[in-house]
Design a protein around this motif. Structure first.
Motif, PDB file in Angstrom:
ATOM      1  N   GLY A   3       0.434  -1.401  -0.383  1.00 52.53           N
ATOM      2  CA  GLY A   3      -0.332  -0.179   0.386  1.00 52.53           C
ATOM      3  C   GLY A   3       1.055   1.147  -0.133  1.00 52.53           C
ATOM      4  N   ARG A   4       1.181   1.631   0.985  1.00 51.26           N
ATOM      5  CA  ARG A   4       2.034   2.611   1.008  1.00 51.26           C
ATOM      6  C   ARG A   4       4.177   2.120   1.300  1.00 51.26           C
ATOM      7  N   ALA A   5       4.145   2.978   0.164  1.00 52.46           N
ATOM      8  CA  ALA A   5       6.290   2.237   0.227  1.00 52.46           C
ATOM      9  C   ALA A   5       7.138   4.043   0.522  1.00 52.46           C
ATOM     10  N   ILE A   6       7.894   3.491   1.595  1.00 51.58           N
ATOM     11  CA  ILE A   6       8.807   4.968   1.868  1.00 51.58           C
ATOM     12  C   ILE A   6       9.970   4.988   1.648  1.00 51.58           C
ATOM     13  N   HIS A   7      10.935   5.522   1.143  1.00 56.27           N
ATOM     14  CA  HIS A   7      11.946   5.629   0.542  1.00 56.27           C
ATOM     15  C   HIS A   7      12.198   6.842   1.436  1.00 56.27           C
ATOM     16  N   ARG A  27       0.531   1.597  -3.793  1.00 60.70           N
ATOM     17  CA  ARG A  27      -0.925   2.944  -4.529  1.00 60.70           C
ATOM     18  C   ARG A  27       0.010   3.656  -3.344  1.00 60.70           C
ATOM     19  N   GLU A  28       1.018   3.928  -3.075  1.00 60.17           N
ATOM     20  CA  GLU A  28       1.011   5.484  -2.713  1.00 60.17           C
ATOM     21  C   GLU A  28       3.002   5.296  -1.927  1.00 60.17           C
ATOM     22  N   ALA A  38       2.063  10.759  -4.624  1.00 62.84           N
ATOM     23  CA  ALA A  38       3.851  11.064  -4.164  1.00 62.84           C
ATOM     24  C   ALA A  38       3.613  12.350  -2.645  1.00 62.84           C
ATOM     25  N   THR A  39       4.390  11.720  -1.672  1.00 60.99           N
ATOM     26  CA  THR A  39       4.292  12.657  -0.641  1.00 60.99           C
ATOM     27  C   THR A  39       5.812  13.003  -0.584  1.00 60.99           C
ATOM     28  N   TRP A  40       6.411  14.368  -0.804  1.00 60.84           N
ATOM     29  CA  TRP A  40       7.685  14.198  -0.302  1.00 60.84           C
ATOM     30  C   TRP A  40       7.885  15.136   1.031  1.00 60.84           C
ATOM     31  N   VAL A  41       8.233  14.158   2.052  1.00 61.22           N
ATOM     32  CA  VAL A  41       9.379  14.722   3.682  1.00 61.22           C
ATOM     33  C   VAL A  41      10.634  15.870   4.300  1.00 61.22           C
TER      34      VAL A  41
END
Length: 267
Positions: free
Chosen positions: A55-59, A77-78, A103-106
């Motif tokens: 569901g969510r992949a964090i790079h 998916r995100e 995509a969300t960029w932190v």
């Protein structure tokens, strides 16, 4: 230098280095639109199709976002990218906006990754030159563990730490002139990339920013992951580099030693 000072100096250096990638943004977008991923074949083999389970992949240390967006194209998916460099994240944002990607960029030091992301990732992905910029690997591994859901997967594809010992411009395997060894622990000033770009991008008469990196042995990486409560599922060492560090070494010589490794671990 204190770790905080090293992190800040590296932020300055990588913000300037973002200029090395700015001209490629449109081409990167086109590649993703065509389904051309920035992931290597053995990464694709180990990860498989992400759509059934991710569901969510964090790079972590996502740089300009190409790998994170490739994970989305692979079926996540995100995607969430976390990076120290605001300038790199701005490039990533341009790409995801053009692709209308989820995509969300932190913007964050990795060790301060927001707790709002805790236990939200089916996959944490990192590597390709990321770990040498971590000054506290045990703390990094604890961040990975808190980000993962129960049963979530960590995938690291990283340069092999043995490459730390080789003189980069030699025509044969030769130990570095500065005396750095496999077990060196002190951070050293980077003298390959991004240093080569930083020198070119700095105006005449000004001092180029210095980026400092830290050697971690393969044992250091494994023990940090195990110590953070993750279970190792697979470790592979490979001869293919993810970028050509030893530019003057004949290909047949390059193939004789490992230059990358892949690590899968599960929470």
């Amino acid at each position: 230098m204190e770790s905080r000072e090293v992190v800040e100096a590296n932020r300055v250096a990588w913000n300037l280095t973002a200029g090395a990638y700015a001209a490629d943004v449109e081409a990167d977008i086109q590649r993703l639109q065509l389904g051309v991923l920035s992931l290597f074949d053995h990464e694709l083999r180990l990860l498989g199709k992400l759509s059934p389970w991710c569901g969510r992949a964090i790079h972590l240390q996502c740089s300009h976002g190409q790998d994170a967006l490739s994970l989305w194209k692979l079926g996540a998916r995100e995607v969430v990218g976390v990076d120290l460099s605001e300038a790199m994240l701005a490039l990533a944002q341009r790409k995801s906006d053009a692709l209308q990607a989820p995509a969300t960029w932190v913007h964050s030091d990795i060790l301060s990754t927001p707790e709002a992301l805790n236990a939200s990732a089916d996959l944490v992905y990192t590597g390709k030159g990321a770990l040498p910029w971590m000054m506290d690997l045990a703390a990094w591994a604890r961040v990975v563990t808190r980000l993962l859901k129960p049963g979530g997967l960590l995938y690291v594809f990283e340069g092999h730490p043995l490459d730390w010992v080789w003189e980069p411009d030699a025509r044969e395997y030769r130990l570095r002139r500065d005396g750095s060894g496999y077990f060196s622990e002190a951070p050293r000033v980077n003298d390959t990339f991004p240093a080569s770009y930083l020198q070119r991008a700095t105006e005449a008469g000004e001092a180029a920013p210095l980026a400092r990196e830290r050697q971690w042995t393969l044992g250091d990486v494994l023990n940090a992951v195990i110590g953070a409560g993750l279970r190792i599922e697979r470790l592979e060492e490979r001869p293919e580099p993810f970028w050509r560090l030893l530019t003057n070494l004949p290909e047949k010589q390059v193939e004789k030693l490992p230059h990358t490794f892949s690590l899968l671990a599960r929470k």
